[in-house]
Design a protein around this motif. Structure first.
Motif, PDB file in Angstrom:
ATOM      1  N   MET A  25       0.833  -1.204   0.000  1.00  0.00           N
ATOM      2  CA  MET A  25       0.000   0.000   0.000  1.00  0.00           C
ATOM      3  C   MET A  25       0.874   1.264   0.000  1.00  0.00           C
ATOM      4  O   MET A  25       1.959   1.275   0.577  1.00  0.00           O
ATOM      5  CB  MET A  25      -0.925  -0.011   1.220  1.00  0.00           C
ATOM      6  N   LEU A  26       0.377   2.284  -0.656  1.00  0.00           N
ATOM      7  CA  LEU A  26       1.120   3.543  -0.724  1.00  0.00           C
ATOM      8  C   LEU A  26       1.147   4.211   0.652  1.00  0.00           C
ATOM      9  O   LEU A  26       0.235   4.029   1.451  1.00  0.00           O
ATOM     10  CB  LEU A  26       0.444   4.475  -1.725  1.00  0.00           C
ATOM     11  N   ASP A  27       2.213   4.992   0.892  1.00  0.00           N
ATOM     12  CA  ASP A  27       2.239   5.706   2.172  1.00  0.00           C
ATOM     13  C   ASP A  27       1.868   7.180   1.954  1.00  0.00           C
ATOM     14  O   ASP A  27       1.617   7.621   0.824  1.00  0.00           O
ATOM     15  CB  ASP A  27       3.602   5.525   2.878  1.00  0.00           C
ATOM     16  N   LYS A  28       1.880   7.891   3.059  1.00  0.00           N
ATOM     17  CA  LYS A  28       1.456   9.294   3.044  1.00  0.00           C
ATOM     18  C   LYS A  28       2.240  10.136   2.022  1.00  0.00           C
ATOM     19  O   LYS A  28       1.658  10.909   1.265  1.00  0.00           O
ATOM     20  CB  LYS A  28       1.651   9.852   4.460  1.00  0.00           C
ATOM     21  N   ASN A  29       3.557   9.927   2.009  1.00  0.00           N
ATOM     22  CA  ASN A  29       4.380  10.723   1.092  1.00  0.00           C
ATOM     23  C   ASN A  29       4.117  10.400  -0.376  1.00  0.00           C
ATOM     24  O   ASN A  29       4.172  11.278  -1.234  1.00  0.00           O
ATOM     25  CB  ASN A  29       5.870  10.542   1.411  1.00  0.00           C
ATOM     26  N   ASP A  30       3.833   9.132  -0.645  1.00  0.00           N
ATOM     27  CA  ASP A  30       3.498   8.750  -2.029  1.00  0.00           C
ATOM     28  C   ASP A  30       2.281   9.557  -2.510  1.00  0.00           C
ATOM     29  O   ASP A  30       2.246  10.043  -3.643  1.00  0.00           O
ATOM     30  CB  ASP A  30       3.140   7.255  -2.106  1.00  0.00           C
ATOM     31  N   LEU A  31       1.293   9.654  -1.638  1.00  0.00           N
ATOM     32  CA  LEU A  31       0.055  10.362  -2.004  1.00  0.00           C
ATOM     33  C   LEU A  31       0.323  11.855  -2.206  1.00  0.00           C
ATOM     34  O   LEU A  31      -0.080  12.443  -3.220  1.00  0.00           O
ATOM     35  CB  LEU A  31      -1.009  10.165  -0.917  1.00  0.00           C
ATOM     36  N   ILE A  32       1.027  12.442  -1.242  1.00  0.00           N
ATOM     37  CA  ILE A  32       1.326  13.882  -1.326  1.00  0.00           C
ATOM     38  C   ILE A  32       2.151  14.185  -2.579  1.00  0.00           C
ATOM     39  O   ILE A  32       1.852  15.133  -3.321  1.00  0.00           O
ATOM     40  CB  ILE A  32       2.067  14.349  -0.049  1.00  0.00           C
ATOM     41  N   ASN A  33       3.146  13.346  -2.819  1.00  0.00           N
ATOM     42  CA  ASN A  33       4.019  13.579  -3.982  1.00  0.00           C
ATOM     43  C   ASN A  33       3.253  13.474  -5.299  1.00  0.00           C
ATOM     44  O   ASN A  33       3.515  14.214  -6.246  1.00  0.00           O
ATOM     45  CB  ASN A  33       5.188  12.584  -3.997  1.00  0.00           C
TER      46      ASN A  33
END
Lengths: 181, 195
Positions: free
Chosen positions: B1-9
């Motif tokens: 699963m993607l993490d917080k930074n993946d989403l923000i980036n």
């Protein structure tokens, strides 16, 4: 004239019976399980287990039809009068009619909508129960095919063609209360 | 699963592309709700259906839609209606539009006895609509496999929900709800873009 009327209704019964024998069909709407309108009488040969009686929430009913069709059903969605179908315009126009375009042709829910123009004799239902919006629908809808069923001989081929449509288009079938009362 | 930074980036990359004028359609960026969504999506299985809104990038990524595919769709101008049948993902740009469709999909799951469920993400204004009331009542009475999630940023495009309704309704206990403050404007990035 009486023979023609009988034939019109019989052709609808035959069509619904044909659809009712298919494994993937389901019939939803008001008065599909309980008597109360002309469409109910045309579902006489459809097994009760294939019918889902709906509350009066036309737009939600149209959305339910789309959602069920997305998950593999061919949904025969019944709206007793054209005037009532107008209440489902959001789901019909903004969703069912746009879903192919919005999904690059991936999502092709097949919904066969049935509605009827209210008759004016022997009782006149008045301005909110007798309207015919067929031409307007043809102008508004791009992906949903609109078919006005005005002749008995066209009824069964029209429903059969819609069910077997390999491109999985949805259809709006307009019937006329004067023909099968 | 993607993490917080993946989403923000991902959203920051979309922001840059949008500001370069390459996306000729509205975009609705997500932000400030990464942690809440990651927690919710841990419960969502691959075979489940997700219904989303015009602000759908995070939902799509967390449902497993590949980043590059999503980026391509956004650049093609389809940000408001990301749809992918393989990933059982449908979104609509009409307020409340997904609710009845989600309900029907849940009804079909029940009839077919499938082992999956439906998740519907809606905003706080959609929660106040009659459509939600009808769909919630129907799903509860018929015990349909559907979970409603309210994403409460107190904004309906640019109108504060609490002001226009005078007050907000209480969410039923079986409806998931989280609150957050929108990071980006309703649409666009907040800056001027020359197209």
């Amino acid at each position: 004239m009486g023979v023609v009327l009988m034939k019109y209704k019989n052709e609808l019964i035959k069509s619904m019976s044909f659809l009712g024998r298919k494994k993937d069909t389901v019939f939803i709407g008001q008065s599909v399980s309980y008597s109360g309108n002309a469409i109910y009488n045309t579902l006489a040969e459809v097994p009760l287990s294939k019918k889902i009686e709906m509350p009066v929430f036309e737009d939600v009913q149209m959305g339910i039809s789309i959602g069920m069709a997305l998950n593999g059903f061919v949904v025969i969605s019944c709206f007793p009068r054209f005037d009532f179908l107008i209440c489902a315009m959001n789901q019909l126009v903004n969703h069912l009619d746009k879903i192919r375009q919005m999904s690059r042709g991936e999502m092709k829910p097949k919904v066969l909508i049935r509605t009827s123009i209210g008759s004016k004799a022997p009782l006149d239902g008045g301005p909110q129960h007798t309207q015919n919006y067929t031409n307007e629908m043809k102008k508004i809808l791009n992906e949903v095919k609109v078919v006005f069923l005005d002749k008995p001989k066209m009824i069964f081929p029209a429903f059969k063609k819609a069910y077997e449509d390999k491109d999985s288009y949805s259809y709006l079938f307009v019937e006329h209360g004067d023909f099968y009362n | 699963m993607l993490d917080k930074n993946d989403l923000i980036n991902f959203e920051e990359e979309i922001k840059k592309i949008y500001e370069s004028g390459k996306i000729k359609a509205p975009i609705h960026l997500s932000g400030n709700n990464e942690e809440q969504l990651i927690k919710i999506f841990k419960k969502i299985k691959t075979n489940d259906w997700v219904f989303s809104t015009w602000r759908n990038h995070y939902h799509a990524l967390l449902k497993g839609i590949p980043k590059e595919w999503l980026k391509k769709e956004i650049i093609a101008g389809r940000s408001m209606g990301i749809n992918n049948i393989k990933h059982k993902f449908y979104s609509s740009a009409i307020v409340g539009g997904i609710l009845p469709i989600a309900l029907g999909t849940a009804q079909a799951i029940k009839l077919k006895k499938q082992k999956s469920m439906v998740w519907v993400f809606i905003g706080d204004m959609t929660f106040e609509t009659g459509t939600f009331h009808e769909c919630y009542k129907f799903s509860k009475n018929f015990k349909l496999p559907i979970k409603f999630v309210i994403e409460d940023n107190n904004m309906s495009t640019n109108s504060p929900t609490s002001k226009v309704w005078k007050k907000k309704s209480e969410a039923p206990k079986d409806v998931l709800k989280y609150s957050y403050k929108r990071k980006y404007p309703h649409h666009g990035t907040g800056g001027w873009v020359l197209f």
